[in-house]
Scaffold this active site. Sequence first.
Site, short mmCIF file in Angstrom:
data_model
loop_
_atom_site.label_atom_id
_atom_site.label_comp_id
_atom_site.label_asym_id
_atom_site.label_seq_id
_atom_site.Cartn_x
_atom_site.Cartn_y
_atom_site.Cartn_z
N GLY A 25 19.04 42.46 41.65
CA GLY A 25 18.54 43.71 41.15
C GLY A 25 18.49 44.86 42.27
O GLY A 25 17.84 45.73 42.20
N ASN A 27 20.77 47.09 42.54
CA ASN A 27 21.31 48.49 41.95
C ASN A 27 20.15 49.15 40.93
O ASN A 27 20.02 49.99 41.10
CB ASN A 27 22.74 48.03 40.87
CG ASN A 27 23.71 48.29 41.95
OD1 ASN A 27 24.00 49.04 42.73
ND2 ASN A 27 24.65 47.13 41.69
N MET A 103 25.26 40.05 33.88
CA MET A 103 26.43 38.87 33.87
C MET A 103 26.41 38.15 32.60
O MET A 103 26.58 37.06 32.41
CB MET A 103 26.02 37.89 34.97
CG MET A 103 25.67 38.26 36.22
SD MET A 103 27.02 39.36 37.09
CE MET A 103 28.40 38.13 37.17
N ILE A 105 28.74 39.04 28.81
CA ILE A 105 29.75 39.89 27.91
C ILE A 105 29.01 40.25 26.83
O ILE A 105 28.38 39.73 26.32
CB ILE A 105 30.95 39.10 27.60
CG1 ILE A 105 31.77 38.85 28.98
CG2 ILE A 105 31.90 39.77 26.65
CD1 ILE A 105 32.92 37.78 28.75
N HIS A 122 30.88 47.84 38.67
CA HIS A 122 31.75 46.75 38.90
C HIS A 122 32.57 46.61 40.45
O HIS A 122 32.76 47.86 40.95
CB HIS A 122 32.93 46.64 37.87
CG HIS A 122 33.89 45.73 37.90
ND1 HIS A 122 33.66 44.51 37.39
CD2 HIS A 122 34.98 45.45 38.63
CE1 HIS A 122 34.74 43.47 37.52
NE2 HIS A 122 35.50 44.24 38.30
#
Length: 205
Positions: A25, A27, A103, A105, A122
């Site tokens: 966490g 970011n 994490m 898709i 990314h």
Amino acid sequence: MHPHADRGAALRAPLRLGVMASGNGTNFEALVESIAAGELCAEIPLLVVNNPGCGAQQRALRLGVPCSVLDHRILRDRVELDRELVRRFREAGVEGVVMAGWMRIVTPVLIQAFTGRLLNVHPSLLPSFRGLDAVGQALASGVTISGCTVHLVTEELDAGPILAQSAVPVLETDDHVSLSARIRRQEHRVLPQAVLRAGLRWRQG
């Protein structure tokens, strides 16, 4: 009242951001710090994590940000997960969503619910090294420059329009830990800037 007064007030109001995180966490916390410093005019009414007890959840508790746990392991599939994400973010009244180390898709269910308003960070200079373990891919390839990218999320993995990038040199002495740490520092810098620019477009568009 001036006819554009309401619109002007709306443009000045804090941007309501939903955030998704799976891991430590950092970011997410960088966004909170940017808001606290007055660099990003926003608020985070909801963080959603998919790993109970993860670092992002602990940071939210410390920072006083509402956090919702949505454990993907107890849901049927990715579509069900994304439907629940959409429901929770809409309930929280968010204008845009930031995938800050998510994490999993995502599916068209989430992407289409927030078309042009779903951002991802990314750890590579896209279009190089899409997908999992971009840092490992960079080290294995022998490149001398890597970095990070903030982009809009589309249905093609890590292929949406690029909003911001920052280059990071790959040193001969680098390993996964050291390169990841330097890339992460750049993510913390460019993510709030990209969110700010994207938010202005959302409000004006």
